[in-house]
Each structure stands twice: as structure tokens, then as C-alpha cells.
Design a protein around this motif. Structure first.
Motif: not given
Length: 412
Positions: A275-282, A336-356
């Protein structure tokens, strides 16, 4: 297009030409690089050349998903760079047009291309990737009727080895034949023949090898000595190996449709790593598409060089930033796929920083008088360029002095 002004149509023409050119060049380079690898792979497996074109066609969606954002970025950047260096941008600003107003057409293009890219990464690319993997599997399994390699020992069927010295007439005339077959009870047959030919039979799972002018050696555990037989013509039936069926689609995350990733991520009966792998790819696919909506602001911030300057540092920096962000997303997806960090945070945190970062760069260029978001880098690049020019000029003077030629005077 009626709501677009003459200025919008002019900017549209300026953007589309480099956008399409960049997209075509990027896709062509990626396909040409992959084509050489595929030709080697298909030749090694003995498959037909037509498979290469089918495999390349299935890779086009993947390369378009990478080329569209870069093409959009460079198209907008080069268009506004041309406006800036020709002082047309100053005229637009003087008549009251803001930078955000000039970005109307680029934003419309970004929204349209983001929708196209979402369709590609969400639905087209997963199916195309699966077809590509299926072609690779069929090549390796011999489903395309791979030929026996000349001059090598080939395993054909079960416990059957064959070698052919020469093949002519598209494989219909074989010479220098060697065939070795071993039975389950220790029996073995070795055959050498001057000529040979493959023939079809009524059984689709069996082909017939007709040998001419050869010798057969038959050995078995209960034989005191092998039996030797010379023959004029001898037929050897060869059972074809059973071709294994290819797996169903979805063996890898990138083969799932984006809707299927949501279903897997919400299925609590599946293991947590799956499930983590699917959410990370999503989320990886979503942030890659959402990033395209920021590209007009980034392109404008990097397109305008300092006054009385034609520096192209912004063009180079734009490609570096987009590629770096893409690599960061790939790393975040794996985390995110390995479950180290929540996939949502792992992918959207860099996006927010890049957008800022992009919004800050746009604010500096659009609202700060004389602002230049990469001004420090421009100064460094200018000083570095001056230092290199002096270095090469010193080296030229040293060589001229060595050979006794007069040194050029300042201003000459």
C-alpha cells in the motif's frame, strides 16, 4: 482564441516554436539512445528487427512525460528571453502590462499540457510500459521464432544441443551440422551431417530436422560400445519448448493505472509495504504534473537577464532545477515506498519548497525594482568568464613570446 489579444497571439507564436522544437529534440535523443540498446538486445536474442520499432513505440509515452515539462519550460523561457533582449518586454511594461498579464498564454499552455501529461502518466504510460515488458519477455522466451545462432552451441528443446557451421538461403540450407540429444535413462545420440534443413510438421509443437550425408553415434548404459551408423538421410524430430505465459499487468507500480493505485492504497487487506508503494507512486505522478503549473513563473524569473547583458545562465539553471527536482521526487518515492516517511509528506514537502522558491524568484523579478533572483550567480558567472578570458589571453601571450613574435598591444 477570440478572447486572446494580438499580444497574446504574438506570445503564443513565440512560445510554440521552441516548445515543439525542444520536445521533438528531447524525444528524438532519448529514442535514438534507446534504439541502439534495443538493436543489440534484439540481435542477441535472435528476434526480428520489427520488434525494435514496436518496443520504441511503447516507450514514447514515457519519454513524452519527461519531454513535455522540459519543452514547456524552455519554450516559455526562450520566448521571454527574446522579448527581454530585444527590449520588447520593456515596451509591454511601459504600456501597463504586468508580468502576470503577459503569462496568460503560458499559463493556458501549462494547464493544457498538464492535462495531457496527466492522461499520459495516469493511463497511457502504464499500459505502454506493460506491452514493452511483454515484448522483452517474448523475445527471451523465443515466442518470435528466434533463429539458431550460427557457429555456437544452442540448446534447442529439452536435453538437445545443436551447432551449425553455416546457414544460407534464409536458413533453408544448413551445413556442418552437429546434434546431441540425451535421454532420461542415460541414452545419448550424437549426429554429424554435411547438410540439414528444418521442416514443419502437422504438430505445431514439433519441427523436423532433416539431415543428409552424416554419421550417427548411439550410446546407452547397457551398450558395450557405442553403435555407429552412416546414413544418407535421417530425420530428427525436435519438440519445441513450451512458451511460458507472460504475467498479468501490474507486476510493477508503474504498470498500474492511477485509479488502480488508489484502489490498492485503500485496500486494507493488502500488506502495508504494498500500500505504501502504491501511494508513493500515486503521489509521484501527481507532483510531477502539478509542477508543470509552476513552470511559467520559473521560466519568466530565469528568462530576463540583467540590463545590458545577454547571459544565458538562466537557460542552463532552468534545466538543472527541473532535472534536480525530478531526481528528488524519485528519491522521495523510494523513501515513501519503504515506509520510512509517509508517502504524502515525502512527495509533497519537496513540492511545497520548490513552489516557495519559484514564487520568491517571480516576486523578485516582478515586484522588486531592478530585482534579479539569480543576480549573485550572474555576477559570479561574469567574473568567472572574465578570469577564464584573462587566463587564455595570458597563455596566448606566453606562446607568442616563446616563438619570438611581437605581443599584441592593448586596444589592437
Amino acid at each position: 482564441m477570440k478572447f486572446l489579444t494580438a499580444t497574446d497571439r504574438y506570445i503564443f507564436r513565440l512560445v510554440m516554436l521552441p516548445l515543439l522544437a525542444t520536445l521533438a529534440i528531447a524525444a528524438s535523443l532519448l529514442l535514438l539512445d534507446k534504439m541502439l540498446t534495443l538493436f543489440d538486445f534484439v540481435a542477441a536474442e535472435g528476434g526480428p528487427v520489427s520488434v525494435v520499432w514496436r518496443m520504441l513505440a511503447n516507450l514514447i509515452p514515457e519519454y513524452l512525460s519527461l519531454g513535455i515539462p522540459i519543452g514547456l519550460l524552455l519554450g516559455i523561457l526562450l520566448a521571454f528571453r527574446k522579448l527581454a533582449t530585444s527590449s520588447e518586454l520593456d515596451i509591454f511594461r511601459a504600456v501597463g502590462m504586468s508580468y502576470f498579464r503577459l503569462l496568460r498564454v503560458p499559463f493556458l499552455l501549462a494547464i493544457a499540457l498538464a492535462a495531457v501529461n496527466f492522461a499520459i502518466v495516469g493511463f497511457v504510460q502504464p499500459s505502454a510500459r506493460y506491452l514493452y515488458e511483454e515484448l522483452r519477455f517474448e523475445l527471451r522466451s523465443g515466442a518470435f521464432g528466434a533463429k539458431v545462432r550460427v557457429g555456437e552451441f544452442n540448446n534447442v528443446g529439452k536435453n538437445l544441443t545443436m551447432r551449425i557451421d553455416e546457414s544460407r538461403n534464409n536458413g533453408n540450407a544448413l551445413s556442418g551440422m552437429f546434434v546431441y540429444a540425451q535421454g532420461n535413462k542415460g541414452q545419448s545420440i550424437a549426429v554429424t551431417a554435411e547438410k540439414g534443413q528444418f521442416l514443419r510438421t502437422d504438430d505445431p509443437d514439433t519441427i523436423l530436422l532433416r539431415l543428409e550425408k552424416g554419421t550417427l553415434v548411439h550410446d546407452a548404459p547397457n551398450y558395450k560400445s557405442p553403435r555407429v551408423l552412416s546414413f544418407t538421410s535421417h530425420d530428427v524430430p525436435i519438440p519445441l519448448p513450451q512458451i511460458e505465459s507472460f504475467r498479468s499487468r501490474g507486476g510493477k507500480d508503474r504498470e498500474y493505472l492511477i485509479t488502480e493505485l488508489v484502489q490498492i492504497g485503500n485496500d486494507m487487506q493488502r500488506p502495508a509495504p504494498e500500500r505504501d508503494s502504491a501511494w508513493a507512486n500515486f503521489h509521484f505522478r501527481l507532483v510531477e504534473v502539478a509542477m508543470m503549473l509552476l513552470l511559467p513563473l520559473l521560466a519568466l524569473a530565469l528568462a530576463i537577464p540583467p540590463k545590458r547583458s545577454t547571459s544565458a545562465l538562466g537557460v542552463f539553471l532552468s534545466i538543472v532545477m527541473v532535472v534536480t527536482y525530478h531526481k528528488i521526487n524519485e528519491y522521495a518515492e523510494s523513501v515513501g515506498a519503504m515506509g520510512i516517511v509517509d508517502p504524502f509528506i515525502a512527495l509533497w514537502a519537496p513540492f511545497v519548497l520548490f513552489a516557495a522558491l519559484i514564487i520568491w524568484m517571480y516576486h523578485v523579478i516582478a515586484h522588486v525594482p531592478g530585482g534579479q533572483p539569480i543576480g549573485a550567480l550572474e555576477v559570479f558567472a561574469t567574473k568567472a568568464g572574465t578570469w577564464f578570458k584573462k587566463l587564455f589571453r595570458w597563455g596566448r601571450k606566453s606562446r607568442l613570446a616563446t616563438i619570438g613574435m611581437p605581443l599584441p598591444q592593448e586596444g589592437s
